[in-house]
Enzyme design. Structure first.
Site, PDB file in Angstrom:
ATOM      1  N   LYS A  33       1.252  -1.498  -0.642  1.00 61.13           N
ATOM      2  CA  LYS A  33       0.051  -0.307  -0.255  1.00 61.13           C
ATOM      3  C   LYS A  33       0.350   1.124   0.026  1.00 61.13           C
ATOM      4  O   LYS A  33       2.145   1.035   0.512  1.00 61.13           O
ATOM      5  CB  LYS A  33      -0.960  -0.237   1.143  1.00 61.13           C
ATOM      6  CG  LYS A  33      -0.209  -0.193   2.705  1.00 61.13           C
ATOM      7  CD  LYS A  33      -0.551   0.026   3.818  1.00 61.13           C
ATOM      8  CE  LYS A  33      -0.320   0.057   4.700  1.00 61.13           C
ATOM      9  NZ  LYS A  33      -0.576   0.833   6.095  1.00 61.13           N
ATOM     10  N   TYR A 265      15.405  30.721   5.289  1.00 63.75           N
ATOM     11  CA  TYR A 265      14.330  31.321   6.400  1.00 63.75           C
ATOM     12  C   TYR A 265      14.603  31.266   7.488  1.00 63.75           C
ATOM     13  O   TYR A 265      14.552  30.000   8.592  1.00 63.75           O
ATOM     14  CB  TYR A 265      12.491  30.715   5.716  1.00 63.75           C
ATOM     15  CG  TYR A 265      13.079  30.325   4.482  1.00 63.75           C
ATOM     16  CD1 TYR A 265      12.625  31.382   3.376  1.00 63.75           C
ATOM     17  CD2 TYR A 265      12.162  29.147   3.439  1.00 63.75           C
ATOM     18  CE1 TYR A 265      12.724  31.979   2.225  1.00 63.75           C
ATOM     19  CE2 TYR A 265      11.837  29.400   2.318  1.00 63.75           C
ATOM     20  CZ  TYR A 265      12.041  30.687   1.101  1.00 63.75           C
ATOM     21  OH  TYR A 265      12.171  30.306   0.013  1.00 63.75           O
TER      22      TYR A 265
HETATM   23  C1  LIG Z   1      -4.169  -4.059   8.269  1.00 62.05           C
HETATM   24  C2  LIG Z   1      -2.583  -4.081   7.102  1.00 62.05           C
HETATM   25  N1  LIG Z   1      -1.844  -5.060   7.476  1.00 62.05           N
HETATM   26  C3  LIG Z   1      -0.612  -4.949   8.337  1.00 62.05           C
HETATM   27  C4  LIG Z   1      -0.231  -3.975   7.105  1.00 62.05           C
HETATM   28  C5  LIG Z   1       1.290  -3.727   7.933  1.00 62.05           C
HETATM   29  O1  LIG Z   1       2.162  -3.039   8.411  1.00 62.05           O
HETATM   30  P1  LIG Z   1       3.759  -3.514   8.735  1.00 62.05           P
HETATM   31  O2  LIG Z   1       4.173  -2.578   8.049  1.00 62.05           O
HETATM   32  O3  LIG Z   1       3.913  -3.606  10.038  1.00 62.05           O
HETATM   33  O4  LIG Z   1       3.952  -5.231   8.434  1.00 62.05           O
HETATM   34  C6  LIG Z   1      -0.765  -2.553   7.212  1.00 62.05           C
HETATM   35  C7  LIG Z   1      -0.043  -1.579   7.749  1.00 62.05           C
HETATM   36  O5  LIG Z   1      -0.077  -0.657   8.490  1.00 62.05           O
HETATM   37  C8  LIG Z   1      -2.784  -2.527   7.791  1.00 62.05           C
HETATM   38  O6  LIG Z   1      -2.571  -1.345   7.946  1.00 62.05           O
END
Ligand SMILES: Cc1ncc(COP(=O)(O)O)c(C=O)c1O
Length: 379
Positions: A33, A265
């Site tokens: 993601k 800045y």
């Molecule tokens: C539903 C879900 N599963 C798995 C993960 C993976 O988590 P991590 O990056 O800690 O492995 C995430 C990430 O936040 C998540 O939202």
């Protein structure tokens, strides 16, 4: 090139293998993601598949559909739905959708009927995170409704799943509590006749440190990219992991200035004496936190420096003191850390964040450059 985020896909593959060894009885879902936590979803998905990831996971359906558009044909799940989402497109693309409440299940059923297919639906339980997912009190109704939709042929419940709140805090009491609730909710679902292919709960920290949470599938994100989920758990090498991304820039200017010269800045840094300033052409428009003003670390001319003054939209300055450099010389903001450069974790510490955010926020203006074994063209 002004700046680049170099992503080593051989390293990413090695990380996938290390994670599969950490969870040998479970399948692995590569969580890609948010553009693969900033590393590029498609190349990382391809590398993860090549190293044996049976599943890919995204938050939004649009992210999952983009992976299908890039040619991925394996098991793929997305979990962050809102009413009116692209259920039909996801079902037609053979994506496992997630329902954490009756409204989502009903939208999936309606879309499945409309396209004449059986939707793959994974039911999400809220075992204690208090975010998305069905609370225990509503679970019996959700599983009964899902069972009825299965009987009609509209859906198949392919998974039962949940997410941890504090798996990155070793021994946190919520870990055992969530496991207990998850097992109870699984039992209820199985008693109601559901036969999921996969039951899953573990994110990266749980994959690395809570083996009893592995069930059939582990969902690993940050660890794929070679970053430890938390400094409390250890450094990446403790788990056989190595950071895949190195963020670099070419110095855009180097100049001698007298003492007492204000820098950037607000003049929040003033040179303590005659010195050499180097200009790094990266700023908050590239995802460098403005909070790193006066604190962010960067390797320039062989030494760690601290950002001098304010991070602007496109650039920041470092004070080289008595050292010299040339325009075009390399500045390394973070990387694996084995060539003297800071790591994303060092940045997280410097700006009061987590390494997840440091890598994910690097913006699209920074070109991603892929090295290592790039794999084929399709996924
Ligand atoms: C539903 C879900 N599963 C798995 C993960 C993976 O988590 P991590 O990056 O800690 O492995 C995430 C990430 O936040 C998540 O939202």
């Amino acid at each position: 090139m002004r700046a680049r985020a170099v992503v080593d896909l051989t390293t990413l593959r090695d990380n996938v293998r290390a994670l599969r060894e950490a969870a040998p009885t479970a399948e692995l879902m590569a969580v890609v993601k948010s553009d693969g936590y900033g590393h590029g979803a498609v190349p990382c998905a391809r590398a993860a598949r090549a190293a044996g990831a049976g599943w890919l996971g995204t938050a939004t359906p649009e992210e999952a559909l983009a992976l299908r558009a890039a040619g991925d044909q394996g098991r793929l799940m997305c979990w962050l739905w809102t009413p009116g989402g692209p259920w039909r497109q996801a079902i037609e693309a053979d994506i496992d959708v997630s329902a954490g409440g009756a409204w989502a299940l009903r939208e999936a059923v309606v879309a499945a009927r409309a396209c004449g297919r059986t939707a793959r639906v994974q039911l999400k339980a809220d075992t204690g995170l208090g975010r998305n997912g069905c609370p225990p009190a509503d679970w019996p109704d959700l599983i009964a409704e899902a069972r009825a939709a299965e009987a009609e042929g509209a859906i198949r419940v392919t998974g039962l799943w949940s997410h941890f709140a504090c798996a990155d805090e070793p021994g946190h009491p919520s870990i055992a509590a969530q496991l207990t609730v998850f097992r109870e909710m699984l039992d209820q679902a199985e008693r109601a006749g559901l036969r999921p292919e996969v039951r899953h709960l573990a994110n990266s920290p749980a994959t690395l440190t809570v083996p009893e949470s592995h069930f059939d599938l582990v969902r690993t994100g940050i660890a794929l990219y070679g970053i430890s989920p938390s400094p409390q758990l250890g450094v990446p090498a403790d788990f056989g992991l190595r950071p895949a991304m190195t963020l670099k820039a070419s110095l855009a200017a180097v100049k001698r200035v007298p003492g007492g010269h204000g820098v950037s800045y607000g003049h929040r840094y003033v040179t303590p004496g005659e010195t050499t300033l180097a200009l790094v052409p990266l700023g908050y428009g590239d995802g460098i936190p403005r909070h790193a003003s006066g604190t962010g670390p960067v390797l320039v001319a062989g030494k760690w420096r601290t950002i001098a003054g304010t991070v602007a939209m496109d650039q920041f300055v470092v004070d080289l003191g008595g050292d010299s450099a040339e325009p075009g010389d390399e500045a390394v903001l973070f990387g694996p850390g084995d060539h003297g450069e800071p790591t994303a974790e060092d940045w997280a510490r410097a700006v009061g964040s987590i390494a997840y955010e440091i890598v994910t926020r690097i913006s699209a203006r920074v070109p991603r450059v892929y090295v290592g074994n790039l794999g084929g063209t399709g996924i």
